[in-house]
Scaffold this active site. Structure first.
Site, PDB file in Angstrom:
ATOM      1  N   ASP A  81     -22.132 -38.223   5.349  1.00 45.45           N
ATOM      2  CA  ASP A  81     -21.261 -38.749   6.400  1.00 45.45           C
ATOM      3  C   ASP A  81     -21.355 -40.268   6.457  1.00 45.45           C
ATOM      4  OD1 ASP A  81     -19.485 -38.840   8.513  1.00 45.45           O
ATOM      5  OD2 ASP A  81     -20.754 -37.745   9.917  1.00 45.45           O
ATOM      6  N   LYS A  94     -22.601 -43.312  15.625  1.00 46.65           N
ATOM      7  CA  LYS A  94     -21.483 -42.600  15.028  1.00 46.65           C
ATOM      8  C   LYS A  94     -20.525 -42.139  16.127  1.00 46.65           C
ATOM      9  CE  LYS A  94     -22.147 -39.566  11.962  1.00 46.65           C
ATOM     10  NZ  LYS A  94     -20.888 -40.102  11.406  1.00 46.65           N
ATOM     11  N   GLY A  96     -17.084 -43.236  16.050  1.00 44.45           N
ATOM     12  CA  GLY A  96     -15.887 -44.068  16.097  1.00 44.45           C
ATOM     13  C   GLY A  96     -14.640 -43.252  15.798  1.00 44.45           C
ATOM     14  N   GLY A  97     -14.794 -42.241  14.974  1.00 38.53           N
ATOM     15  CA  GLY A  97     -13.677 -41.346  14.637  1.00 38.53           C
ATOM     16  C   GLY A  97     -13.629 -40.109  15.512  1.00 38.53           C
ATOM     17  N   GLU A 103     -20.320 -33.521  14.132  1.00 38.28           N
ATOM     18  CA  GLU A 103     -21.148 -34.193  13.124  1.00 38.28           C
ATOM     19  C   GLU A 103     -22.631 -33.929  13.379  1.00 38.28           C
ATOM     20  OE1 GLU A 103     -18.143 -37.884  12.001  1.00 38.28           O
ATOM     21  OE2 GLU A 103     -19.653 -38.205  13.535  1.00 38.28           O
ATOM     22  N   LYS A 121     -21.800 -52.229   7.727  1.00 41.51           N
ATOM     23  CA  LYS A 121     -22.329 -51.308   8.743  1.00 41.51           C
ATOM     24  C   LYS A 121     -23.827 -51.480   8.988  1.00 41.51           C
ATOM     25  CE  LYS A 121     -18.271 -49.233   8.980  1.00 41.51           C
ATOM     26  NZ  LYS A 121     -18.025 -47.845   8.748  1.00 41.51           N
TER      27      LYS A 121
HETATM   28  C1  5RP Z   1     -16.570 -40.362  12.870  1.00 36.82           C
HETATM   29  C2  5RP Z   1     -17.723 -41.182  12.430  1.00 36.82           C
HETATM   30  C3  5RP Z   1     -17.548 -41.967  11.165  1.00 36.82           C
HETATM   31  O1  5RP Z   1     -18.571 -41.633  10.301  1.00 36.82           O
HETATM   32  C4  5RP Z   1     -17.625 -43.429  11.474  1.00 36.82           C
HETATM   33  O2  5RP Z   1     -16.665 -43.727  12.478  1.00 36.82           O
HETATM   34  C5  5RP Z   1     -17.368 -44.286  10.229  1.00 36.82           C
HETATM   35  O3  5RP Z   1     -16.041 -44.168   9.849  1.00 36.82           O
HETATM   36  P1  5RP Z   1     -15.445 -44.903   8.578  1.00 36.82           P
HETATM   37  O4  5RP Z   1     -16.050 -44.253   7.371  1.00 36.82           O
HETATM   38  O5  5RP Z   1     -13.967 -44.653   8.703  1.00 36.82           O
HETATM   39  O6  5RP Z   1     -15.794 -46.364   8.664  1.00 36.82           O
HETATM   40  O7  5RP Z   1     -18.761 -41.228  13.026  1.00 36.82           O
HETATM   41  O8  5RP Z   1     -16.817 -39.759  14.118  1.00 36.82           O
END
Ligand code: 5RP
Length: 222
Positions: A81, A94, A96-97, A103, A121
């Site tokens: 992930d 984690k 953001g999505g 997860e 990151k």
């Molecule tokens: C989703 C997450 C993602 O892993 C996190 O937002 C990173 O996203 P990206 O790979 O688009 O930068 O925690 O809930």
């Protein structure tokens, strides 16, 4: 290299952590999308995947990779992930999505958490990225007050619901100097479904995309 090219680099590199015949835990996000696309190239060598979101499940299925229910699996050899932030101990923010709850559930099934991320990151202290917290709606006002007491400013993510049909509070202005303690504290507040601090479920390994190639960080088991 662009940020997306760095994400593609680590998405491909994560294949080295996928054992033959495995059921693979699959996260969510733009970096993981590259991993899923890479996984499609070796799909005959795996049994399938347990996915952390509807979006990742759809992408896996579009590649012809079987998606298994988490309930049907006792243990996964690996969970791959992304992260919004990761520190030098493998602790992460984690969500953001918006997929943080699933997860954490899939990460909990896995022997190893392989975090894939572009170099932006990696941080010294977690908290510049707003901390996502999935919550029960009737608790929102009280949770905003609780975060304010910690010095944070919580805002409701607008016009969105998670795959579980719940809202997310994003917490700004927190400096998370003790991720384990803060995860434990916030997790037991009534109305919190999941806090986006991954400390108990921190990364075992991080593959960081850099213009010089993939930088690997290993985090000792506690
Ligand atoms: C989703 C997450 C993602 O892993 C996190 O937002 C990173 O996203 P990206 O790979 O688009 O930068 O925690 O809930």
């Amino acid at each position: 290299m662009t940020q997306d090219e760095l994400k593609a680099l680590v998405g491909q590199a994560a294949l080295d952590f996928v054992p033959e015949g495995a059921i693979v835990g699959v996260g969510t996000g733009s970096t993981v999308n590259h991993f899923i696309d890479a996984l499609a190239g070796v799909k005959e060598r795996i049994v399938g995947a347990v996915s952390s979101s509807d979006a990742s499940s759809a992408r896996l299925r579009a590649h012809g990779i079987p998606v298994l229910e988490a309930q049907a699996v006792q243990r996964l050899p690996v969970y791959v992930d992304g992260a919004d932030e990761i520190d030098g101990s493998g602790f992460m923010i984690k969500g953001g999505g918006a997929a943080l709850t699933r997860e954490k559930i899939v990460a909990d099934l896995a022997e190893r958490f392989v975090c894939i991320a572009d170099q932006s990151k990696l941080v010294a202290v977690l908290g510049a990225f707003p901390l996502p917290v999935e919550v029960i709606p009737m608790a929102v006002a009280q949770l905003v007050r609780r975060f304010a007491a910690l010095g944070g400013v919580a805002t409701l993510r607008e016009d969105m619901r998670t795959d579980n049909g719940l809202p997310i509070l994003d917490m700004r202005r927190l400096s998370i100097t003790d991720p384990l303690a803060m995860e434990a504290e916030v997790s037991q507040w009534p109305g919190v479904v999941t806090v986006g601090i991954f400390a108990r479920h921190r990364a075992s390994v991080c593959l960081l995309g850099t213009p010089q190639g993939v930088r690997r960080l290993d985090f000792a088991a506690t």
